[in-house]
Design a protein around this motif. Sequence first.
Motif, mmCIF file in Angstrom:
data_model
loop_
_atom_site.group_PDB
_atom_site.id
_atom_site.type_symbol
_atom_site.label_atom_id
_atom_site.label_comp_id
_atom_site.label_asym_id
_atom_site.label_seq_id
_atom_site.Cartn_x
_atom_site.Cartn_y
_atom_site.Cartn_z
ATOM 1 N N LEU A 171 0.816 -1.213 0.000
ATOM 2 C CA LEU A 171 0.000 0.000 0.000
ATOM 3 C C LEU A 171 0.853 1.268 0.000
ATOM 4 C CD1 LEU A 171 -2.777 -1.117 2.514
ATOM 5 C CD2 LEU A 171 -2.943 -1.003 0.017
ATOM 6 N N THR A 172 1.898 1.301 0.834
ATOM 7 C CA THR A 172 2.752 2.492 0.861
ATOM 8 C C THR A 172 3.531 2.645 -0.445
ATOM 9 O OG1 THR A 172 4.469 1.205 2.021
ATOM 10 C CG2 THR A 172 2.995 2.543 3.374
ATOM 11 N N SER A 173 3.912 1.518 -1.048
ATOM 12 C CA SER A 173 4.619 1.594 -2.331
ATOM 13 C C SER A 173 3.728 2.206 -3.402
ATOM 14 C CB SER A 173 5.079 0.202 -2.759
ATOM 15 O OG SER A 173 6.057 -0.312 -1.874
ATOM 16 N N ARG A 174 2.455 1.806 -3.407
ATOM 17 C CA ARG A 174 1.526 2.371 -4.394
ATOM 18 C C ARG A 174 1.346 3.872 -4.173
ATOM 19 N NH1 ARG A 174 -3.437 -2.055 -4.571
ATOM 20 N NH2 ARG A 174 -2.240 -3.814 -5.374
ATOM 21 N N MET A 175 1.255 4.266 -2.919
ATOM 22 C CA MET A 175 1.063 5.681 -2.616
ATOM 23 C C MET A 175 2.297 6.497 -2.990
ATOM 24 S SD MET A 175 -0.898 5.160 1.040
ATOM 25 C CE MET A 175 -1.289 6.885 1.344
ATOM 26 N N LEU A 176 3.479 5.962 -2.699
ATOM 27 C CA LEU A 176 4.713 6.682 -3.022
ATOM 28 C C LEU A 176 4.956 6.740 -4.524
ATOM 29 C CD1 LEU A 176 7.059 5.287 -0.218
ATOM 30 C CD2 LEU A 176 6.471 7.699 -0.563
ATOM 31 N N ALA A 177 4.556 5.681 -5.231
ATOM 32 C CA ALA A 177 4.806 5.620 -6.670
ATOM 33 C C ALA A 177 4.083 6.720 -7.431
ATOM 34 C CB ALA A 177 4.389 4.257 -7.218
ATOM 35 N N ARG A 178 3.080 7.334 -6.805
ATOM 36 C CA ARG A 178 2.342 8.401 -7.470
ATOM 37 C C ARG A 178 3.186 9.666 -7.630
ATOM 38 N NH1 ARG A 178 -3.152 7.688 -3.767
ATOM 39 N NH2 ARG A 178 -3.850 5.690 -4.681
ATOM 40 N N THR A 179 4.161 9.855 -6.736
ATOM 41 C CA THR A 179 4.944 11.099 -6.766
ATOM 42 C C THR A 179 6.453 10.885 -6.750
ATOM 43 O OG1 THR A 179 4.849 11.266 -4.339
ATOM 44 C CG2 THR A 179 3.103 12.363 -5.586
ATOM 45 N N GLU A 180 6.919 9.718 -6.310
ATOM 46 C CA GLU A 180 8.350 9.495 -6.112
ATOM 47 C C GLU A 180 8.947 8.605 -7.205
ATOM 48 O OE1 GLU A 180 9.714 10.785 -2.472
ATOM 49 O OE2 GLU A 180 8.367 11.900 -3.789
ATOM 50 N N GLN A 181 10.225 8.836 -7.504
ATOM 51 C CA GLN A 181 10.933 7.974 -8.440
ATOM 52 C C GLN A 181 11.293 6.652 -7.765
ATOM 53 O OE1 GLN A 181 14.331 10.115 -9.868
ATOM 54 N NE2 GLN A 181 13.112 11.584 -11.043
ATOM 55 N N THR A 182 11.403 5.603 -8.565
ATOM 56 C CA THR A 182 11.714 4.278 -8.024
ATOM 57 C C THR A 182 13.027 4.287 -7.257
ATOM 58 O OG1 THR A 182 10.520 3.188 -9.827
ATOM 59 C CG2 THR A 182 12.107 1.854 -8.605
ATOM 60 N N GLY A 183 14.050 4.972 -7.802
ATOM 61 C CA GLY A 183 15.344 5.020 -7.131
ATOM 62 C C GLY A 183 15.261 5.635 -5.750
ATOM 63 N N THR A 184 14.457 6.674 -5.612
ATOM 64 C CA THR A 184 14.286 7.327 -4.312
ATOM 65 C C THR A 184 13.594 6.406 -3.325
ATOM 66 O OG1 THR A 184 14.191 9.523 -5.322
ATOM 67 C CG2 THR A 184 13.231 9.295 -3.127
#
Length: 291
Positions: A171-184
């Motif tokens: 769930l947190t990965s999905r939320m972060l993927a909306r704004t953050e780059q994979t490397g970050t």
Amino acid sequence: MRTRFAALPGNLRGAILMSLGAMVFAAEALFIRWMSDRGIPTATQVLFRAAGQLAWVTPLILTRGLALFRTDRLFMHLLRGMSSVLTWGLYFISFTQLSLAAATVLSFTNVMFTTILARPVLGERVGAARWAGTLLGLLGVAVMLRPGTDLPLGGALVALGAALTWCGITLTSRMLARTEQTGTIVAWVGLVTTAFTLPFALATWQPLGAADFAILVFFGLFTPGIIWLLTEALRVGEASAVAPFQYLRLVVIAGFGWAVWGEAPDGWTWLGSAVILSGAVVITIAEARRR
């Protein structure tokens, strides 16, 4: 070799990569059992797993410097990292208390927990197929934990706890993927998991021989490859076609559990396992088609 592989149909390449990811996933479980049998503390295993994650993004850190960690969502990165720490710790412990096959099957319930939380946390629409798969999976858990079962309840609860925190990763990965780059995202995971695991590893530290140290280094460096293989599989192939191949790891793990450790779950455990696996596959395919 690479040219021939690239010439294969996308779904075939995806299936191969997903199957390889399943094999590495299986190898991880076997290494956990082997290292635990050698007396290596779980916290030490998790520390090397976390450090390996950080090692994989070191080239990015060297290239981009501290800019790689720049974010406006620090709390979410911390939550993502803590979910990983809890998941790895509970997941590793489950293999010391349950048979390899039982611990693996119960880990599949993470997709059921994710389905349950997807609507209130992410606002996702959950269709009938995903709900059916979730109910099927929970029924399988009930079969495995029926009254009079030989399955250790404490170990089962640890495995289910790992599955629950695992959906926190999803769930947190999905939320972060909306704004953050994979490397970050990956860099923060490595940093947070290493920092939070280190005190526990130091508190339970035991002297390591050269062989054990080499095993831990190898373990830490190869396990992050799971995410790379699964991601590449979904990139080149249709998710609904390739995602179910991730469950091949159960066959490998159960086979080694029987051949090496003499583990032979009873018929009821196998029945519950089959029901859980069926539910997980239904959810996986339904979610893949939705995307």
